[in-house]
Design a protein around this motif. Sequence first.
Motif, short mmCIF file in Angstrom:
data_model
loop_
_atom_site.label_atom_id
_atom_site.label_comp_id
_atom_site.label_asym_id
_atom_site.label_seq_id
_atom_site.Cartn_x
_atom_site.Cartn_y
_atom_site.Cartn_z
N VAL A 237 19.81 12.29 -11.29
CA VAL A 237 19.70 12.65 -9.87
C VAL A 237 20.61 11.73 -9.06
O VAL A 237 20.60 10.52 -9.27
CB VAL A 237 18.24 12.49 -9.39
CG1 VAL A 237 18.15 12.65 -7.87
CG2 VAL A 237 17.34 13.50 -10.08
N LYS B 27 20.62 19.93 -3.49
CA LYS B 27 19.45 20.08 -2.64
C LYS B 27 19.80 19.62 -1.23
O LYS B 27 20.37 18.53 -1.05
CB LYS B 27 18.28 19.26 -3.20
CG LYS B 27 16.97 19.46 -2.43
CD LYS B 27 16.75 18.39 -1.41
CE LYS B 27 15.59 18.74 -0.47
NZ LYS B 27 15.40 17.66 0.52
N ALA C 50 13.99 20.91 -6.58
CA ALA C 50 15.38 20.79 -7.02
C ALA C 50 15.45 20.09 -8.38
O ALA C 50 16.16 20.55 -9.28
CB ALA C 50 16.19 20.01 -5.98
N VAL C 51 14.69 19.02 -8.52
CA VAL C 51 14.72 18.27 -9.78
C VAL C 51 14.14 19.12 -10.91
O VAL C 51 14.66 19.15 -12.03
CB VAL C 51 13.95 16.93 -9.64
CG1 VAL C 51 13.81 16.25 -10.99
CG2 VAL C 51 14.67 16.02 -8.65
N CYS D 276 21.69 16.59 -10.54
CA CYS D 276 21.02 17.14 -9.37
C CYS D 276 21.41 16.29 -8.17
O CYS D 276 21.05 15.11 -8.12
CB CYS D 276 19.51 17.13 -9.59
SG CYS D 276 18.56 17.72 -8.17
N ALA E 200 16.64 21.69 -11.92
CA ALA E 200 17.69 21.02 -12.70
C ALA E 200 17.21 20.74 -14.12
O ALA E 200 17.96 20.92 -15.08
CB ALA E 200 18.12 19.73 -12.00
N VAL F 258 23.05 21.20 -9.58
CA VAL F 258 22.06 21.61 -8.58
C VAL F 258 22.28 20.79 -7.31
O VAL F 258 22.41 19.57 -7.39
CB VAL F 258 20.62 21.40 -9.11
CG1 VAL F 258 19.59 21.72 -8.02
CG2 VAL F 258 20.36 22.24 -10.35
#
Lengths: 425, 425
Positions: free
Chosen positions: B230, B7, B161-162, B173, B165, B5
């Motif tokens: 992340v 962002k 976004a998180v 992410c 993910a 993912v």
Amino acid sequence: MALIVHKYGGTSMGSTERIANVAKRVAKWARAGHQMVVVPSAMSGETNRLLGLAKELAPEKLTDACLREMDMLASTGEQVSVGLLSLALQAEGVPAVSYAGWQVPIKTSNAYTKARIESIDEERVRRDLAAGKVVIITGFQGVDADGNITTLGRGGSDTSAVAVAAALKASECLIYTDVDGVYTTDPRVAPKARRMQTVSFEEMLEMASLGSKVLQIRSVEFAGKYKVPVRVLSSFTPWDIDINEEARSGTLITFEEDEKMEKALVSGIAFSRDEAKISVLGVPDKPGIAYQILGAVAAANIEVDVIIQNLSKDGKTDFSFTVHRNDHARALDLLKNEVLPRLGEAQVVSDTHICKVSIVGIGMRSHVGVAAKMFQTLSEEGINIQMISTSEIKTSVVIDEKYMELAVRTLHRAFGLDQTASSPA
Amino acid sequence: MALIVHKYGGTSMGSTERIANVAKRVAKWARAGHQMVVVPSAMSGETNRLLGLAKELAPEKLTDACLREMDMLASTGEQVSVGLLSLALQAEGVPAVSYAGWQVPIKTSNAYTKARIESIDEERVRRDLAAGKVVIITGFQGVDADGNITTLGRGGSDTSAVAVAAALKASECLIYTDVDGVYTTDPRVAPKARRMQTVSFEEMLEMASLGSKVLQIRSVEFAGKYKVPVRVLSSFTPWDIDINEEARSGTLITFEEDEKMEKALVSGIAFSRDEAKISVLGVPDKPGIAYQILGAVAAANIEVDVIIQNLSKDGKTDFSFTVHRNDHARALDLLKNEVLPRLGEAQVVSDTHICKVSIVGIGMRSHVGVAAKMFQTLSEEGINIQMISTSEIKTSVVIDEKYMELAVRTLHRAFGLDQTASSPA
């Protein structure tokens, strides 16, 4: 008390100040006890701004997947409008709620950028109306069976408003525009043109397709199909105009030929200066000749309007048609290079200095002699008729363009359309 | 090959040129064989523009119905972004499809303007990924149980976004920002500050709440809850940087204290200059005294940070706490006028020239003597400690603000955080 749909165009929604005025007008109707549904367009310039951004990034050849994204983008313009209008109504103390097309939902085909409305679920809207809320719905858009956002194409907000009015069986759909109604002809050509209080939707269809660009033709078709009373009226009147006066203003598009309808045989004079005439002379008069000529033109995606085939003489006939003036050169090339070589001795002549003038009127259905009167009137002015085409409620002639204003004014007077002191409008 | 993912913030999406660069970067990852999901913010300035229009029209007192319309409006910013990015990817020859939050759907609570994500349906996204498409999802927004659009509040795109993910169990992410990672402290204060290759999410929470504003704290909480790896990295590297180099850049927020994690006892030095200290001296040491003082402060909606109560002496005790510097005057008034009159001989003193410096490190959990080393280090520089507060992975001290830079730099060196030639970053 009635259920009323208002539609406001991009100009009416063009700034926060104008949106505040729309809110005041809608609030006036709501306070008068009406159940109100409002369908606004995007703020003027917004759709073009969004599509301009898209053009900078999109591939040259737009696939269906690209068109889907265009609709994702373009639909945001109306979503902004409904949100702002709802806030402005709440500032007026009027409860309001906004919906995007997919929230209603307004279900459409999946033809991105030119989708057609298939159904509208009225339940959510009715619940809000019953709760005393003004319901604001995005114009121009809907959602397909797979949950993708679609748009209806340019001018689609008119269609959205009429479709919503049809689904809710609204008493009337008021389309606020930058003109104050539908006229018997263009006042710039015939200063005595008169605003019609009513016009039948069939006449409106003929007028619209002949160049009176007041309403999107699809919205008129929709109104005809579902018998939605549509009123075209001015968005430039002050918002605090008396509501009864406002409710009678503009032009009502009706579906019933009742007593209230004006009794004129001819309701309006339409005209178009955008056409060119092409004639193919001396072609063999045999089956398939029309297809040989017009099939090639259609295959090149050139739209043909009036088509005339003369009586044959000595086994030969003449064949004339009109196309949009922009397509004239291309159509001529096509005929000379691809069609004529197969037609023996035929030759092509064309004329770009023509215009089309039409009389339109639902009264023509049941009255003979209307077309004859048109021909006589033009003849008395020395105007030569080059082509004639008729339908049930319309007679069109093609004449030299230099006579256009004269023809329009003369016919307008001859059929009793001129504005007088006692005119109802 | 992995599911990744990305962002991108508003700055990265700030113009069509920048969006084209984002598309090239994403295309690079897709071509490397990864399944790609992208969550962009609105173009920079767009959310403020929309809320500015709303402010011009909305009533002064915003009801829940108004906040709903704010979300209708504000959510369009991201919808424009996803449409444009999808077009740009298609121009790169990479199949892509965009979704608004409601289309996924990303289901949220109905708390307009500050909704919380409740669930994400992964089915539609997985189908597109399996078909080889890049899936682009609007950040910042979702849909409530009644089909109303909601937004997550400022910075919500990080959380989106998180959350996406987490739902897709993405390998990583990647949050592209305007900084190139998380630092051991602010490089403007301590020039030898070093970018961390990894940081635990607990440390990140402490760092974020102490002023390292790299990520929205809610997104870090979300990442911690669902164990989403992340990575914070720079959006300013050229899009065609080697993908392996890019994949190792920035700072990875991790959830496992494994061998790969840096072994430092202290990971970073956080600080805040925004606080003021208030002390209530000589209050009776009896049950309920903390509530009498802090209850009044909390009732006035003033947030209290560090709280210290000294040992009592002769039945009296001293009570100190810090508040945001902006709340200092109000808190002082409150205490003098409403609280003190009920506390006998107690008196209030305050100091706005203080700062808070904290050492943060997951290693502190299992090592004694870390706090002692902090106190010793500050003592050697002649810095007097006014208050001390500790948590499992953090020790904070309140000191005179004139020593702040000195304290940060000294602690940074003392705990071995200074950048060196052999530093891994």
